[in-house]
Design an enzyme around this catalytic site. Structure first.
Site, PDB file in Angstrom:
ATOM      1  N   GLN A 358     -17.609  57.292 -31.860  1.00  0.00           N
ATOM      2  CA  GLN A 358     -18.318  58.298 -31.078  1.00  0.00           C
ATOM      3  C   GLN A 358     -18.164  59.686 -31.675  1.00  0.00           C
ATOM      4  O   GLN A 358     -19.126  60.464 -31.743  1.00  0.00           O
ATOM      5  CB  GLN A 358     -17.781  58.303 -29.640  1.00  0.00           C
ATOM      6  CG  GLN A 358     -18.397  59.368 -28.735  1.00  0.00           C
ATOM      7  CD  GLN A 358     -19.877  59.124 -28.503  1.00  0.00           C
ATOM      8  OE1 GLN A 358     -20.275  58.007 -28.185  1.00  0.00           O
ATOM      9  NE2 GLN A 358     -20.685  60.146 -28.674  1.00  0.00           N
ATOM     10  N   GLU A 359     -16.950  60.001 -32.107  1.00  0.00           N
ATOM     11  CA  GLU A 359     -16.661  61.347 -32.593  1.00  0.00           C
ATOM     12  C   GLU A 359     -17.260  61.627 -33.964  1.00  0.00           C
ATOM     13  O   GLU A 359     -17.756  62.719 -34.217  1.00  0.00           O
ATOM     14  CB  GLU A 359     -15.141  61.572 -32.641  1.00  0.00           C
ATOM     15  CG  GLU A 359     -14.464  61.608 -31.280  1.00  0.00           C
ATOM     16  CD  GLU A 359     -14.758  62.885 -30.512  1.00  0.00           C
ATOM     17  OE1 GLU A 359     -15.093  63.897 -31.153  1.00  0.00           O
ATOM     18  OE2 GLU A 359     -14.665  62.880 -29.280  1.00  0.00           O
ATOM     19  N   SER A 360     -17.193  60.645 -34.889  1.00  0.00           N
ATOM     20  CA  SER A 360     -17.592  60.957 -36.267  1.00  0.00           C
ATOM     21  C   SER A 360     -18.307  59.829 -36.986  1.00  0.00           C
ATOM     22  O   SER A 360     -18.749  60.029 -38.121  1.00  0.00           O
ATOM     23  CB  SER A 360     -16.344  61.313 -37.084  1.00  0.00           C
ATOM     24  OG  SER A 360     -15.534  60.154 -37.276  1.00  0.00           O
TER      25      SER A 360
END
Length: 458
Positions: A358-360
């Site tokens: 989700q983040e990267s």
């Protein structure tokens, strides 16, 4: 995270409703007996015949003639039993925690010999997955490459660096001297190369030019035949580009490396990055150089309608430049690092992988306008907190430390939140903000996305 809520530290990946295919989890006396007190019968001595005594003495003398003295044993056993170093392989693939001196000691080699074999110096950065030579010869004074004919030197040959390459290895592969590769590319033994970088492996058309002319932006309007008195005012400047080194810049602009370092208060170990400005000593004061073209920043200053402070965005761009110029693990390798780290730290691997995706998207080079860095998008202040959680200083630019920081924060949030949803929200919005204001709408969407991804990674 414990940062106050401004629109999030920000993620590099959009919030999604988990469309990824299900991925497999990467698998975490002897007893003393009482003797009777009865007296033993007295031993009856018998006289040994004289003939037998003589024979026994002769046999003892013969045996004693072949006995190795104790002093000789003591002197020879330690040497004979000394462990031998394992035979060094021709090449060795570096793993996390390795040092050149440690590798050399393991195989009974000289550290300087290993450095010379690979064209490295004492402060060269090595990284997991890189291959080094442990035998063979350094690729310098072999047979010098024949000078190319004018027809064949119409354009300089180039090579694109791949993971594991070294300058000495590239030189050997193309049959050229390492010193020539340094000269053609403005590099030296301390230069860092990275996958995707172009390296000249031929001289090109500018054959015997002693020093490359200064860029147009720095050249005086009318170049005098010979410079007059040395004018060392720092009136010129140069904007660093990807692949530049301090030695290469000094050579290209015709100034000494020492004066360039002095003018900018730098040292040989200083890390430079694209977009950084350098003062060029000795630039003629009369020639006002044209301003360097403004290039687009690596990291924008806005996200979801929020503009971040200039100092934060500046740090984000500097970190992005450093990561762009450094070798990092592939997406598949980062998945394994996240899963392995989570298992080791007692966190559900599928939850940690959901956060990383989700983040990267498992991208260690990702940097947001809020200066959230790497695979787990950890901002520096949260990195300090994570360092306290694990009991050692973490460098969130390092892929392993970045994941360790993110997983440590996830573990702390799970252990101190009332439920999993609140823990997930704390990673995005900040634990204090969630406890005070509840979840914002975008936070709720973030939580739903993480839960969906977690199910896919299970």
């Amino acid at each position: 995270m414990t940062t106050p809520r401004s629109p999030k530290k920000t993620t590099s990946m959009p919030i999604i409703a988990a469309t990824t295919a299900a991925l497999p989890a990467v698998m975490l006396s002897s007893l003393a007996l009482a003797q009777p007190a009865t007296a033993l019968p007295a031993v009856q001595t018998q006289k040994i015949p004289a003939s037998l005594t003589a024979a026994m003495q002769a046999q003892a003398a013969a045996v004693s003639a072949n006995v190795i003295p104790a002093s000789a044993v003591a002197a020879t056993i330690p040497t004979a039993m000394q462990p031998m170093a394992p035979t060094a392989p021709a090449t060795y693939t570096i793993v996390r925690g390795d040092t050149i001196s440690g590798i050399a000691a393991r195989y009974g080699l000289n550290t300087n010999t290993v450095l010379q074999l690979n064209g490295l110096s004492g402060n060269t950065i090595i990284y997991p997955g890189q291959q080094i030579k442990l035998s063979g010869s350094a690729a310098a004074p072999s047979a010098p490459a024949p000078a190319p004919s004018p027809a064949s030197s119409s354009s300089a040959a180039s090579y694109t660096v791949v993971s594991g390459d070294t300058l000495s290895g590239i030189a050997a592969r193309h049959g050229v001297a390492l010193s020539d590769v340094f000269s053609w590319n403005g590099l030296n033994g301390r230069s860092i190369i990275y996958p995707g970088q172009k390296i000249k492996v031929g001289p090109g058309t500018n054959a015997p030019a002693p020093a490359a002319p200064a860029p147009a932006a720095l050249a005086p309007a009318s170049a005098p035949a010979a410079p007059a008195a040395p004018a060392l005012a720092n009136t010129g400047s140069y904007t660093i580009k990807s692949g530049d080194t301090l030695g290469g810049i000094a050579s290209r602009l015709g100034v000494s490396l020492s004066s360039l370092l002095s003018a900018n208060k730098l040292s040989m170990s200083t890390i430079i990055y694209p977009g950084q400005k350098l003062a060029i000593p000795g630039a003629p004061a009369a020639s006002a150089p044209a301003p360097a073209p403004v290039s687009a920043p690596l990291v924008p200053n806005t996200f979801l309608g929020y503009t971040y402070p200039e100092a934060v965005v500046s740090s984000a761009n500097a970190n992005k430049a450093l990561l762009n110029a450094s070798p990092v693990p592939s997406t598949a390798q980062m998945k394994g690092i996240v899963a392995d780290t989570a298992r080791r730290m007692g966190v559900d691997p599928s939850l940690a992988m959901a956060f990383a995706y989700q983040e990267s998207g498992f991208n260690q080079r990702a940097v947001s306008p809020a200066n959230a860095i790497g695979t787990m998008q950890v901002i520096p202040s949260s990195g300090e907190w994570a360092s306290q959680l694990v009991g050692r200083k973490l460098n969130i630019l390092d892929p392993y430390d970045n994941v360790t920081a993110g997983v440590a924060i996830i573990r702390a949030l799970v252990n101190t939140s009332k439920d999993l949803n609140t823990a997930i929200a704390g990673y995005y919005q900040g634990q204090y903000s969630v406890s005070k204001h509840g979840m914002y709408d975008d936070t709720k969407a973030y939580v739903a996305s993480i839960l969906s991804l977690k199910k896919n990674f299970s």
